[in-house]
Scaffold this active site. Sequence first.
Site, PDB file in Angstrom:
ATOM      1  N   HIS A   1       0.824  -1.208   0.000  1.00  0.00           N
ATOM      2  CA  HIS A   1       0.000   0.000   0.000  1.00  0.00           C
ATOM      3  C   HIS A   1       0.859   1.259   0.000  1.00  0.00           C
ATOM      4  CE1 HIS A   1      -4.082  -1.746   1.383  1.00  0.00           C
ATOM      5  NE2 HIS A   1      -4.011  -1.602   0.088  1.00  0.00           N
TER       6      HIS A   1
ATOM      7  N   ARG B   1     -17.711   8.211 -14.523  1.00  0.00           N
ATOM      8  CA  ARG B   1     -18.029   6.808 -14.173  1.00  0.00           C
ATOM      9  C   ARG B   1     -18.819   6.856 -12.875  1.00  0.00           C
ATOM     10  NH1 ARG B   1     -12.373   5.839 -16.293  1.00  0.00           N
ATOM     11  NH2 ARG B   1     -12.543   4.193 -17.853  1.00  0.00           N
TER      12      ARG B   1
ATOM     13  N   GLU C   1     -18.251   0.230 -27.434  1.00  0.00           N
ATOM     14  CA  GLU C   1     -17.313  -0.611 -26.678  1.00  0.00           C
ATOM     15  C   GLU C   1     -17.377  -2.059 -27.129  1.00  0.00           C
ATOM     16  OE1 GLU C   1     -17.097   0.592 -22.286  1.00  0.00           O
ATOM     17  OE2 GLU C   1     -19.233   0.541 -22.705  1.00  0.00           O
TER      18      GLU C   1
ATOM     19  N   ASN D   1     -11.114   0.514 -23.924  1.00  0.00           N
ATOM     20  CA  ASN D   1     -10.742  -0.577 -23.007  1.00  0.00           C
ATOM     21  C   ASN D   1     -11.578  -1.810 -23.307  1.00  0.00           C
ATOM     22  OD1 ASN D   1      -9.272   1.477 -21.830  1.00  0.00           O
ATOM     23  ND2 ASN D   1     -10.788   1.852 -20.235  1.00  0.00           N
ATOM     24  N   ASP D   2     -12.889  -1.614 -23.333  1.00  0.00           N
ATOM     25  CA  ASP D   2     -13.752  -2.765 -23.619  1.00  0.00           C
ATOM     26  C   ASP D   2     -13.733  -3.124 -25.090  1.00  0.00           C
ATOM     27  OD1 ASP D   2     -14.813  -3.807 -21.208  1.00  0.00           O
ATOM     28  OD2 ASP D   2     -15.912  -1.941 -20.936  1.00  0.00           O
TER      29      ASP D   2
ATOM     30  N   ARG E   1      -9.635  -8.008 -20.272  1.00  0.00           N
ATOM     31  CA  ARG E   1      -8.793  -6.822 -20.046  1.00  0.00           C
ATOM     32  C   ARG E   1      -8.028  -6.885 -18.735  1.00  0.00           C
ATOM     33  NH1 ARG E   1     -13.340  -2.058 -19.366  1.00  0.00           N
ATOM     34  NH2 ARG E   1     -11.886  -0.975 -17.993  1.00  0.00           N
TER      35      ARG E   1
ATOM     36  N   CYS F   1     -12.905   7.909 -25.099  1.00  0.00           N
ATOM     37  CA  CYS F   1     -12.755   8.071 -23.649  1.00  0.00           C
ATOM     38  C   CYS F   1     -12.020   6.889 -23.021  1.00  0.00           C
ATOM     39  CB  CYS F   1     -14.110   8.261 -22.979  1.00  0.00           C
ATOM     40  SG  CYS F   1     -15.163   6.805 -23.120  1.00  0.00           S
TER      41      CYS F   1
HETATM   42  C1  PEP Z   1     -13.833   1.688 -21.832  1.00  0.00           C
HETATM   43  O1  PEP Z   1     -14.269   0.534 -21.815  1.00  0.00           O
HETATM   44  O2  PEP Z   1     -12.935   2.088 -22.593  1.00  0.00           O
HETATM   45  C2  PEP Z   1     -14.373   2.671 -20.869  1.00  0.00           C
HETATM   46  C3  PEP Z   1     -14.060   3.940 -20.942  1.00  0.00           C
HETATM   47  O3  PEP Z   1     -15.175   2.187 -19.882  1.00  0.00           O
HETATM   48  P1  PEP Z   1     -14.622   1.438 -18.551  1.00  0.00           P
HETATM   49  O4  PEP Z   1     -13.119   1.485 -18.615  1.00  0.00           O
HETATM   50  O5  PEP Z   1     -15.191   2.176 -17.399  1.00  0.00           O
HETATM   51  O6  PEP Z   1     -15.175   0.059 -18.719  1.00  0.00           O
HETATM   52 MG    MG Z   2     -16.089   0.084 -20.656  1.00  0.00          MG
END
Ligand code: PEP
Ligand code: MG
Length: 847
Positions: free
Chosen positions: A464, A571, A701, A724-725, A735, A772
């Site tokens: 931590h 978020r 996504e 990301n998704d 991921r 994003c």
């Molecule tokens: C994504 O999936 O890129 C995204 C911005 O959403 P999260 O990372 O919150 O799943």
């Molecule tokens: Mg996402």
Amino acid sequence: MANLTLVSPLRGWCAPLDETPDAVFAQRLLGDGVAIDPTAGVLHAPCDGEVISVAAARHAVALRAPNGAEILLHVGIDTVALNGDGFEVLVAAGARVRQGDALLNFDLDQLAQRAKSLITPIVITNGERFSIANARVGQSVDIGDPLLELQPTAAGAKTHIDQAAQQEVTGRVTVAHDHGIHARPAALIANYAKTSPAEISIAVRGRKANGKSAVALMSLGAQRGDELTLVASGPDAAKAVAELKKLVLSLDEKTASPAPASASPPPPASGGGVGRGPSQTPGRLRGVIASRGLAVGRAVPLESAEVQVAEAGRGIAHESAEFERARAEVRTRLEQIAASSHGTAREVIAAHLEFLDDWELVAAARRSIARGKSAGFAWRRAVRESADTLRALGDPRMSERVDDLLDLESQVLLTLHGEEPVVIRNLPERAILIAEDLKPSQLVSLDATRLAGICLAAGGPTSHVAILAAAMGIPALVALGSAVLDIVEGAWLVLDAEQGNLATAPDQTALAAAEQTLAARQQRKQAERAAAHADCRTADGVRIEVFANLGSLAEAQVAMAHGAEGCGLLRTEFLFLERDAPPDEEEQLRQYQGIATTLDGRPLVIRTLDIGGDKPIPYLPMPAEPNPALGLRGVRTSLWRPDLLRVQLRAILRVQPAGQCRVLLPMITDTAEIRAVRRMIDEVRRELRINGSIPLGAMIETPAAALLAERVATEVEFLSIGTNDLTQYTLAMDRGHSELAHRIDGLHPAVLRLIATTVAAADKHSRFVAVCGGLASEPAAVPVLLGLGVQELSVVPTLIPQLKSLIRTLTLDACRSLAQRAVALDTAEAVRALVNDFSASEPQVAS
Ligand code: PEP
Ligand code: MG
């Protein structure tokens, strides 16, 4: 219901009850059982349970076992007449005890002289529900030896069916996530268990733990693939087992704290210990990078003497009161620190608060106090026993939680001594802290503006403290070995937490060179910060908007200070996680309004709740899913629980001024989902008598949404690409998968092609499109995104100044040609090589 073995509560001779010189016991008027003629004066608990009563004359204790059996332990015959003389009770009614815990002390000699008999009946007072088997009568017994077995009778079983409150329910579930039940999952399970009125225990590989204690659950050392046996009894037992199964199945390693520094150089041969490290060279120590960066400063050694505690207490009442006072003070202080911190620091404090109220730890300490120990001694013993158990698991993640436990130990001990657990109040400027180890609470209480770096002899890169240091931007090396402790106060040091070196005696040239590097970085940062609030245009004049991704009000403040043009992704999960019930409309409104006000009129894109899959919440039990990433997630969860969505939409629509907020839907796969939400928005607008509409956006996504982007674009006002998704679902790679981490790359040409498709669709229908996902925060990826036609980025707030200054150096022509070459490649590695070459040819891009 399973059989229960009672163990001997006394050392002595076990006789049939008939031999008791008292008709009430001998004729079993109080129930069946055995009697023990004791040879030592301590009565122990024959099983885990709750103390139902303690006789006023202190000579008898009654317990309720987890299976509902009520057991009376009556020391001697006619001992009530002694009026407590010669007895010392160690527990109180209502206390929970573990098998073997001492319940009362009695003076064997005094009783032998004054009581009719020392023989001690142990009887089951609700014996109609149990039959007794395998009693050890006619033998000598020692404390903890099996004494007898309680088998539920048919009548007992029937009574149990009649009395659901006493029902015992068992379930089995296999731990599926990577690192087993470590701190975070243990806390989630204990948090849920604490909300249930049922008694809950969890067993694995022959070990058993109280389900309401995170510390005890961690000590089980349950690993991926282990089968847990969940046992609940009492009210809602069946519900508790069912919910726990779901919770265990849905635990995901994404709940774990991130490692603060990757690609650390190899640790010194001494590993994480405090050895000298054979590979050390004079004037230079090698360590493990815990938080990246470079620092020049003066050594400030931190002395940490262990707090001394007396073993004997000054009376049970006094020590109990002191213990509660100290915990209350530490709790208040931690809550204050939590309120003024955010992100990782807040999570660390939350873990400490969890341990402070841990059922097992507190109960163990209280038991010691009841046995006459001082509060400090009792707390230290309880903590150390738990810490030893965790250490013995040999799992580095668990050993790091040991640091948190020991940190909390000293916080409580210092408070018992009337001291503030702050180590150094007046740090000199540019201090480089030298210590064997540092506690998270010590770090958060230091003045970060004066702290240039941290050098620890011990410690681990995922502790931590390491995570906190990284979050605070303070360079840190750990596992430097004990030689670091020889550094004298005030010595100049160069801490290079990018290469893993500490120069302990730098000469003037080395110091000057390090100062120069620092100054150049500082200057660049200052220039970036100074320009962060200006509009951002490429070198050839194309306007690019840079927004911030937010997850709390505190982050909104950071974003504003770093030149955010608004929030491109709020978020909202932060409002829903780690609590017992969903936030109501007013609470949500307060939070959204706070962020909107902080953004001072700039756009605020609020994403509807994106839970499910990797983010389990106890009050929203999801059906068990074999593959949660492909199950109820994002907008699917909201449409499955429209009651939650409606409350959220009402709160968003009520934010003032109207028009500042936009609604963004996660995990869209087709247009029907969008239409369903739009219908609800229209209903809510009518309910609230709001005339104006609110812009609605879809996150891209999933490959489905990207391929259908043209159709999706006709249903919404804007698109936002969640890379990301999108990467996880395009590449079919989780991921959070640690083995695949280096291959889950948003620069994969397949992902880039889906981004290109989405941008073209948005263009065709004149819709705004932003990125994003994490790719937008990567300086190396930004030129490709701009080249694909993206003109809005939503990024990590603190990176805004750097990204804006990078964009100002780029021309769209160069970016377009880069993007064209990238989408024509075959692999992510090839694209990486291409963008790295591009960055290297643009001197300003290098960080
Ligand atoms: C994504 O999936 O890129 C995204 C911005 O959403 P999260 O990372 O919150 O799943
Ligand atoms: Mg996402």
